[in-house]
Scaffold this motif. Structure first.
Motif, PDB file in Angstrom:
ATOM      1  N   THR A 100       0.833  -1.204   0.000  1.00 27.36           N
ATOM      2  CA  THR A 100       0.000   0.000   0.000  1.00 27.36           C
ATOM      3  C   THR A 100       0.868   1.255   0.000  1.00 27.36           C
ATOM      4  N   VAL A 101       1.845   1.307   0.915  1.00 25.81           N
ATOM      5  CA  VAL A 101       2.730   2.467   1.005  1.00 25.81           C
ATOM      6  C   VAL A 101       3.666   2.507  -0.195  1.00 25.81           C
ATOM      7  N   VAL A 102       4.108   1.334  -0.649  1.00 26.31           N
ATOM      8  CA  VAL A 102       5.010   1.276  -1.801  1.00 26.31           C
ATOM      9  C   VAL A 102       4.361   1.922  -3.020  1.00 26.31           C
ATOM     10  N   LEU A 103       3.113   1.574  -3.281  1.00 23.53           N
ATOM     11  CA  LEU A 103       2.418   2.132  -4.439  1.00 23.53           C
ATOM     12  C   LEU A 103       2.245   3.642  -4.305  1.00 23.53           C
ATOM     13  N   GLU A 104       1.968   4.099  -3.082  1.00 23.36           N
ATOM     14  CA  GLU A 104       1.837   5.544  -2.868  1.00 23.36           C
ATOM     15  C   GLU A 104       3.148   6.258  -3.179  1.00 23.36           C
ATOM     16  N   GLU A 105       4.248   5.701  -2.704  1.00 19.27           N
ATOM     17  CA  GLU A 105       5.550   6.339  -2.927  1.00 19.27           C
ATOM     18  C   GLU A 105       5.982   6.224  -4.383  1.00 19.27           C
ATOM     19  N   MET A 106       5.599   5.147  -5.053  1.00 19.97           N
ATOM     20  CA  MET A 106       5.916   5.014  -6.471  1.00 19.97           C
ATOM     21  C   MET A 106       5.266   6.137  -7.259  1.00 19.97           C
ATOM     22  N   ASN A 107       4.066   6.478  -6.872  1.00 21.01           N
ATOM     23  CA  ASN A 107       3.345   7.535  -7.574  1.00 21.01           C
ATOM     24  C   ASN A 107       3.871   8.930  -7.232  1.00 21.01           C
ATOM     25  N   GLU A 108       4.510   9.059  -6.061  1.00 20.26           N
ATOM     26  CA  GLU A 108       4.915  10.379  -5.602  1.00 20.26           C
ATOM     27  C   GLU A 108       6.390  10.702  -5.820  1.00 20.26           C
ATOM     28  N   SER A 109       7.277   9.753  -5.446  1.00 22.10           N
ATOM     29  CA  SER A 109       8.664  10.186  -5.374  1.00 22.10           C
ATOM     30  C   SER A 109       9.721   9.208  -5.880  1.00 22.10           C
ATOM     31  N   ILE A 110       9.370   7.998  -6.249  1.00 18.68           N
ATOM     32  CA  ILE A 110      10.387   7.035  -6.657  1.00 18.68           C
ATOM     33  C   ILE A 110      10.872   7.346  -8.056  1.00 18.68           C
ATOM     34  N   GLU A 111      12.176   7.483  -8.212  1.00 18.59           N
ATOM     35  CA  GLU A 111      12.740   7.733  -9.532  1.00 18.59           C
ATOM     36  C   GLU A 111      12.705   6.447 -10.342  1.00 18.59           C
ATOM     37  N   SER A 112      12.423   6.555 -11.630  1.00 17.91           N
ATOM     38  CA  SER A 112      12.356   5.368 -12.480  1.00 17.91           C
ATOM     39  C   SER A 112      13.736   4.821 -12.775  1.00 17.91           C
ATOM     40  N   ASN A 113      14.756   5.653 -12.716  1.00 17.84           N
ATOM     41  CA  ASN A 113      16.116   5.208 -13.000  1.00 17.84           C
ATOM     42  C   ASN A 113      17.063   5.891 -12.005  1.00 17.84           C
ATOM     43  N   PRO A 114      17.146   5.365 -10.777  1.00 12.68           N
ATOM     44  CA  PRO A 114      17.899   6.055  -9.736  1.00 12.68           C
ATOM     45  C   PRO A 114      19.370   6.219 -10.090  1.00 12.68           C
ATOM     46  N   THR A 115      19.905   7.383  -9.758  1.00  9.99           N
ATOM     47  CA  THR A 115      21.323   7.635  -9.975  1.00  9.99           C
ATOM     48  C   THR A 115      22.109   6.883  -8.919  1.00  9.99           C
ATOM     49  N   ARG A 116      23.044   6.056  -9.359  1.00 11.48           N
ATOM     50  CA  ARG A 116      23.827   5.274  -8.421  1.00 11.48           C
ATOM     51  C   ARG A 116      25.071   6.042  -7.989  1.00 11.48           C
ATOM     52  N   ARG A 117      25.620   5.616  -6.866  1.00 11.88           N
ATOM     53  CA  ARG A 117      26.858   6.205  -6.372  1.00 11.88           C
ATOM     54  C   ARG A 117      27.914   6.145  -7.476  1.00 11.88           C
ATOM     55  N   ASP A 118      28.626   7.228  -7.686  1.00 15.08           N
ATOM     56  CA  ASP A 118      29.660   7.285  -8.723  1.00 15.08           C
ATOM     57  C   ASP A 118      31.004   6.933  -8.090  1.00 15.08           C
ATOM     58  N   VAL A 119      31.418   5.686  -8.262  1.00 10.23           N
ATOM     59  CA  VAL A 119      32.685   5.214  -7.706  1.00 10.23           C
ATOM     60  C   VAL A 119      33.722   5.165  -8.814  1.00 10.23           C
ATOM     61  N   THR A 120      34.809   5.868  -8.619  1.00 10.56           N
ATOM     62  CA  THR A 120      35.871   5.873  -9.619  1.00 10.56           C
ATOM     63  C   THR A 120      36.710   4.608  -9.489  1.00 10.56           C
ATOM     64  N   LEU A 121      37.497   4.319 -10.504  1.00 10.42           N
ATOM     65  CA  LEU A 121      38.349   3.146 -10.468  1.00 10.42           C
ATOM     66  C   LEU A 121      39.382   3.230  -9.338  1.00 10.42           C
ATOM     67  N   PRO A 122      40.061   4.376  -9.139  1.00  5.74           N
ATOM     68  CA  PRO A 122      40.984   4.470  -8.000  1.00  5.74           C
ATOM     69  C   PRO A 122      40.290   4.234  -6.658  1.00  5.74           C
ATOM     70  N   GLU A 123      39.056   4.735  -6.512  1.00  6.28           N
ATOM     71  CA  GLU A 123      38.318   4.516  -5.269  1.00  6.28           C
ATOM     72  C   GLU A 123      38.001   3.037  -5.079  1.00  6.28           C
ATOM     73  N   MET A 124      37.628   2.359  -6.158  1.00  4.95           N
ATOM     74  CA  MET A 124      37.325   0.939  -6.052  1.00  4.95           C
ATOM     75  C   MET A 124      38.591   0.140  -5.728  1.00  4.95           C
ATOM     76  N   ARG A 125      39.725   0.550  -6.287  1.00  3.38           N
ATOM     77  CA  ARG A 125      40.990  -0.120  -5.963  1.00  3.38           C
ATOM     78  C   ARG A 125      41.296   0.031  -4.466  1.00  3.38           C
ATOM     79  N   SER A 126      41.059   1.214  -3.940  1.00  6.36           N
ATOM     80  CA  SER A 126      41.293   1.451  -2.519  1.00  6.36           C
ATOM     81  C   SER A 126      40.382   0.579  -1.662  1.00  6.36           C
TER      82      SER A 126
END
Length: 345
Positions: A100-126
C-alpha cells in the motif's frame, strides 16, 4: 510452517483464487511468473517468505526491477504484488499489505532510474585493498571482474572454471575444456530445483550460456582461494568435480554459499568503508548488484563495444548472440583482456 510448505499456502492458493474469479490462463501465468520471481528474491536476499516481508523488502524488490524493466512493466508487476498481499491480508496470512505504502511512494517520489553512487576506479581499488580474507577477496573480485550476479556466483561449480594452473585438479566441463582461463555461467540452475545433483539456493537469471575470460589478476585471487578452500560438506554422491567453487569458512563451513552470505560479505566491507547505510537505497549503497553496474559502466566505456558487454552480462540481444558466441576467442577474449581494469596494486 516450514518454507517448503509456505508456497502452497500463499502463491499457489492465490493463483487458485484468481482462477476462480475468472482470470484467463495467460493472466494467471503472468501472476505466477512475477510472484515466483518475487518469492525467490525474498529468499535469496533476505531469507524471508512473502508473509514475512516488510515495506522495505517490497521497496528493495521494486529497486531491483528498475535495472531491467520499463516503468510501465514495473507498475504492472507492483499491481500484481499489491493484489497478492491484499489476498494474504484478507485470508489472515499477514496483518497488513506492505505494498500500500510502496504504491503511494511510487506515484509520488520514486525515480524510475535512480542515480547510483559514482565510484571511480581508483576509489574501487582502494576499497578492494582493504579486503584480505581469501574467500571475501575472491567473492568481490569475481563479481567486479565478471559482472555476474550474486546467485550466479553461488551456483558456480568447480567444473565451471578452467584454470591453467596446478591448483586445478578437476576436468572442466566440455563448454570450456578448450578455453583456458575461463569461467562458464550456465542457465539451467533454478532456485529450489535440483541441478548437478543438489537443490539450488539461487537462480541463474541470464537467458543464454556465457563464457567469461579470467584475467591474470582474478586468476591469482582464485588460485589463492583454492589453496585454502575447505573440503565440501556433502551428504550426496555428487562427483567431486561438481562441487561448488565457493563454500563457507565460518558457520556454514564447507557448504555452498548463499546469496544472503554474499550480500552480507559485501555489506560489511561497504559499511566499514562508508558505502553502505541502513535504509539507504540503490542510489547510495554499494551491494553485489552495484558491482554488476560498475562492471557494465567501466567496461563499456573502455571498450566502446556495447555488444561485448551485453554478451558478458548474458543480456538478451538477438543481434549479438551468434557474433560473440562463435567468435569468442578472436573478439570477446582479446577485447576483454585488453580493456578489463585492474583492482589490486
Amino acid at each position: 510452517m516450514s518454507e517448503g510448505q509456505q508456497r502452497p499456502n500463499t502463491v499457489e492458493y492465490f493463483l487458485q483464487d484468481i482462477e476462480h474469479h475468472g482470470r484467463n490462463e495467460r493472466t494467471a501465468a503472468a501472476y505466477e511468473r512475477v510472484l515466483t520471481d518475487y518469492e525467490q528474491f525474498l529468499a535469496e536476499r533476505f531469507d524471508k517468505t512473502p508473509p514475512a516481508a516488510s515495506y522495505r523488502d517490497c521497496m528493495a524488490w521494486v529497486h531491483e526491477l528498475r535495472s531491467t524493466h520499463s516503468d510501465s512493466t514495473i507498475a504492472t508487476y507492483a499491481s500484481y504484488l499489491n493484489r497478492f498481499y491484499s489476498y494474504l491480508e484478507r485470508v489472515g496470512h499477514t496483518d497488513e499489505n506492505p505494498m500500500t505504502v510502496v504504491l503511494e511512494e511510487m506515484n509520488e517520489s520514486i525515480e524510475s532510474n535512480p542515480t547510483r553512487r559514482d565510484v571511480t576506479l581508483p576509489e574501487m581499488r582502494s576499497f578492494v585493498g582493504e579486503i584480505h580474507h581469501p574467500l571475501h577477496e575472491a567473492i568481490v573480485l569475481t563479481l567486479l571482474k565478471t559482472g555476474i550476479r550474486a546467485g550466479e556466483l553461488c551456483n558456480l561449480d568447480l567444473i565451471d572454471v578452467n584454470l591453467e594452473h596446478e591448483a586445478r585438479t578437476w576436468q572442466p566441463r566440455a563448454h570450456i575444456s578448450g578455453r583456458s582461463d575461463s569461467l562458464f555461467i550456465a542457465t539451467e540452475h533454478t532456485y529450489g530445483q535440483e541441478s548437478g545433483g543438489e537443490r539450488r539456493n539461487a537462480s541463474n537469471k541470464r537467458k543464454r550460456e556465457t563464457v567469461i575470460p579470467i584475467d591474470s589478476e582474478l586468476k591469482d585471487v582464485l588460485v589463492r582461494w583454492l589453496a585454502v578452500r575447505p573440503d565440501v560438506a556433502s551428504n550426496s554422491a555428487t562427483p567431486a568435480a561438481s562441487e561448488p567453487l565457493f563454500v563457507g569458512t565460518a558457520s556454514s563451513w564447507g557448504e555452498r554459499l548463499t546469496p544472503n552470505i554474499v550480500h552480507h560479505v559485501v555489506e560489511q566491507y561497504a559499511r566499514a568503508y562508508g558505502w553502505y547505510r541502513t535504509g539507504g537505497g540503490a542510489a547510495e549503497n554499494v551491494t553485489p548488484h552495484y558491482f554488476r553496474h560498475f562492471f557494465t559502466t567501466h567496461l563499456r566505456d573502455r571498450t566502446g563495444d556495447r555488444g561485448i558487454v551485453q554478451y558478458l552480462r548474458g543480456d538478451v540481444a538477438s543481434d549479438v548472440i551468434d557474433t560473440y558466441t562463435h567468435n569468442w576467442g578472436d573478439r570477446v577474449r582479446e577485447t576483454y583482456l585488453e580493456h578489463i581494469y585492474t583492482l589490486r596494486r
